[in-house]
Design a protein around this motif. Structure first.
Motif, short mmCIF file in Angstrom:
data_model
loop_
_atom_site.label_atom_id
_atom_site.label_comp_id
_atom_site.label_asym_id
_atom_site.label_seq_id
_atom_site.Cartn_x
_atom_site.Cartn_y
_atom_site.Cartn_z
N MET A 225 0.84 -1.58 -0.25
CA MET A 225 -0.13 0.11 -0.28
C MET A 225 1.13 1.81 -0.34
N ILE A 226 0.54 1.95 -0.89
CA ILE A 226 1.26 3.72 -1.21
C ILE A 226 0.40 4.59 -1.44
N PRO A 227 0.87 5.65 -0.68
CA PRO A 227 0.32 6.48 -0.56
C PRO A 227 -0.03 7.55 -2.13
N TYR A 228 -1.21 8.14 -2.59
CA TYR A 228 -1.13 7.78 -3.67
C TYR A 228 -1.08 8.44 -5.26
N ASN A 241 -4.43 17.68 -12.64
CA ASN A 241 -5.62 17.79 -13.06
C ASN A 241 -5.88 16.05 -13.41
N GLN A 242 -5.13 15.18 -13.15
CA GLN A 242 -4.94 13.52 -13.59
C GLN A 242 -5.58 12.78 -12.45
N VAL A 243 -5.41 13.43 -11.64
CA VAL A 243 -5.23 12.56 -10.43
C VAL A 243 -6.26 13.24 -9.51
N SER A 251 -13.23 8.88 -2.45
CA SER A 251 -12.66 8.61 -4.19
C SER A 251 -11.13 8.82 -4.31
N VAL A 252 -10.48 8.17 -5.62
CA VAL A 252 -9.46 8.45 -5.99
C VAL A 252 -10.00 8.67 -7.16
N LEU A 263 -10.99 4.47 -7.32
CA LEU A 263 -10.95 3.60 -6.13
C LEU A 263 -11.53 4.24 -4.73
N LYS A 264 -12.12 4.12 -4.21
CA LYS A 264 -13.07 3.91 -2.92
C LYS A 264 -12.63 3.56 -1.42
N ILE A 265 -12.34 4.64 -0.87
CA ILE A 265 -12.03 4.30 0.49
C ILE A 265 -12.93 2.83 1.24
N GLY A 266 -12.12 1.80 1.81
CA GLY A 266 -12.91 1.13 2.69
C GLY A 266 -13.58 0.05 1.18
N ASN A 267 -13.35 0.24 -0.12
CA ASN A 267 -14.56 -0.63 -0.64
C ASN A 267 -13.39 -1.58 -1.86
N LYS A 268 -13.58 -2.57 -1.25
CA LYS A 268 -12.71 -3.64 -2.72
C LYS A 268 -13.19 -3.57 -3.43
N THR A 269 -14.04 -3.19 -4.47
CA THR A 269 -14.56 -2.47 -6.18
C THR A 269 -13.58 -1.50 -6.43
N ALA A 270 -12.88 -1.41 -7.57
CA ALA A 270 -12.10 -0.73 -8.32
C ALA A 270 -12.77 -0.65 -9.87
N TYR A 271 -12.76 0.36 -10.02
CA TYR A 271 -13.16 0.65 -11.89
C TYR A 271 -12.22 0.61 -12.94
N ILE A 272 -11.83 0.34 -13.75
CA ILE A 272 -10.86 0.57 -14.76
C ILE A 272 -11.58 0.96 -16.11
N ASN A 273 -12.06 1.82 -16.39
CA ASN A 273 -12.64 2.29 -17.46
C ASN A 273 -14.21 2.27 -17.91
N GLY A 274 -15.03 2.04 -16.32
CA GLY A 274 -15.95 1.89 -15.60
C GLY A 274 -16.06 0.59 -15.65
N LYS A 275 -15.19 -0.46 -15.57
CA LYS A 275 -15.53 -2.29 -15.23
C LYS A 275 -14.84 -2.20 -14.00
N PRO A 276 -15.87 -3.53 -12.98
CA PRO A 276 -15.21 -3.02 -12.03
C PRO A 276 -14.21 -4.22 -12.01
#
Length: 325
Positions: A225-228, A241-243, A251-252, A263-276
């Protein structure tokens, strides 16, 4: 003639026995107790193969044991190769092998002042020797205090408030309840959540100096885990403006080329181009910093990630090489 042969055999046997016993029969086993910051010279106690020295530190009753495995010389000079063990050994690391060169003369590199639970403020000398850089020794000393759950704060370096020194990021402490929780998990060797300055993270050969962001990476559930912002801005060179941080839903979102990751704090679902995608470890908020899983976001942006563990198998040490794009 028979008696003469028996005598020869006896002499040879005695010589062989003594040559085998010279390590064990004549080796010295010494135990000493020292006070915090007290200087001692291991060559006062270790001289020959088989010699053993146990050092008990009265400040915390921990022990370090040195056993001489080999005497020799190299380009640096004469040395003793020692097997070194630590007790307690929270990380369950195997004994290490270290060379100690003659003369081994510890020297004072500074002082550190910290506050300890049920004790109060303590000032100790920090020691090093000429074969370990003062900066690495200082970092190691500070990280040792940082990951000690009984230490409530690190206050000063050489009398200067730590926040005014180059080591200011060690002034950022986890909540005490979390520190005690992490310390309790060291029993089974599963707690890697302690932030570590000894993780080296490179992007295309350039090191990320994540300490500039006041937070250090850690391993959780086998994921780094790393500071984003340290990764996206320092590592990948993305502009602000891209972060994008959204404080409404915690969310970030990162945008690079035609790829968008959310990605969202505390949420294990992330999205890449809208795909979970399901994460092993959810992003976390620690020390007012958002930490994200390094491999997922790096590979999601098209990079290759290689983890190189520390050769000495020390927890909290290792190198991440990120390449591509």
């Amino acid at each position: 003639m028979c008696m003469f042969k028996k005598l020869i055999y006896f002499v040879i046997t005695v010589v062989l026995i003594f040559s085998l016993l010279q390590i064990s029969a004549f080796a010295k086993d010494t135990t000493i107790t020292i006070k915090p910051g007290q200087v001692f010279n291991i060559f006062d106690y270790l001289k020959d193969v088989g010699d053993k020295l146990t050092v008990i530190y009265s400040g915390n009753n921990s022990k370090t044991t040195y056993k001489v495995l080999e005497k020799g010389a190299d380009e640096k000079g004469n040395y003793l190769l020692c097997e070194v063990t630590y007790e307690p050994n929270w990380d369950n690391d195997p004994p290490s092998r270290q060379k100690y060169y003659i003369p081994y003369v510890p020297h004072k590199i500074g002082t550190v002042t910290y506050t300890k639970k049920n004790v109060g403020q303590v000032t100790e000398d920090m020691l090093s020797n000429k074969y370990v850089s003062d900066d690495i020794q200082t970092l190691g000393y500070l990280e040792g205090l940082y990951t000690d759950a009984s230490v409530l704060s690190i206050d000063k370096i050489n009398g200067t408030p730590i926040k005014s020194t180059q080591y200011w990021y060690f002034a950022n402490f986890l909540p005490q309840s979390e520190r005690e929780y992490l310390a309790s998990r060291f029993i089974d060797g599963t707690a890697f959540e302690w932030p570590s300055i000894f993780y080296t993270i490179n992007v295309n050969g350039k090191q990320i100096h994540y300490e500039q962001y006041g937070a250090m990476p850690y391993i959780k559930n086998g994921r780094m885990m790393i500071p984003y912002r340290a990764l996206f801005e320092l590592g990948f060179g993305l502009p602000e403006n891209q972060v994008i941080w959204n404080d409404k839903d915690y969310s970030v979102t990162v945008i690079k080329g035609d790829t968008t990751i959310k990605l969202k704090i505390g949420n294990k679902t992330a999205y890449i181009n809208g795909k979970p995608y399901t994460l092993d470890t959810a992003p976390e908020l620690k020390l007012d910093r958002t930490f994200v899983p390094l491999r997922f976001v790096s590979e999601g942006l098209g990079y290759k990630v290689e983890w190189i563990p520390d050769p000495g198998q020390r927890a909290g040490w290792g190198t991440v090489n990120i390449t591509g794009n």
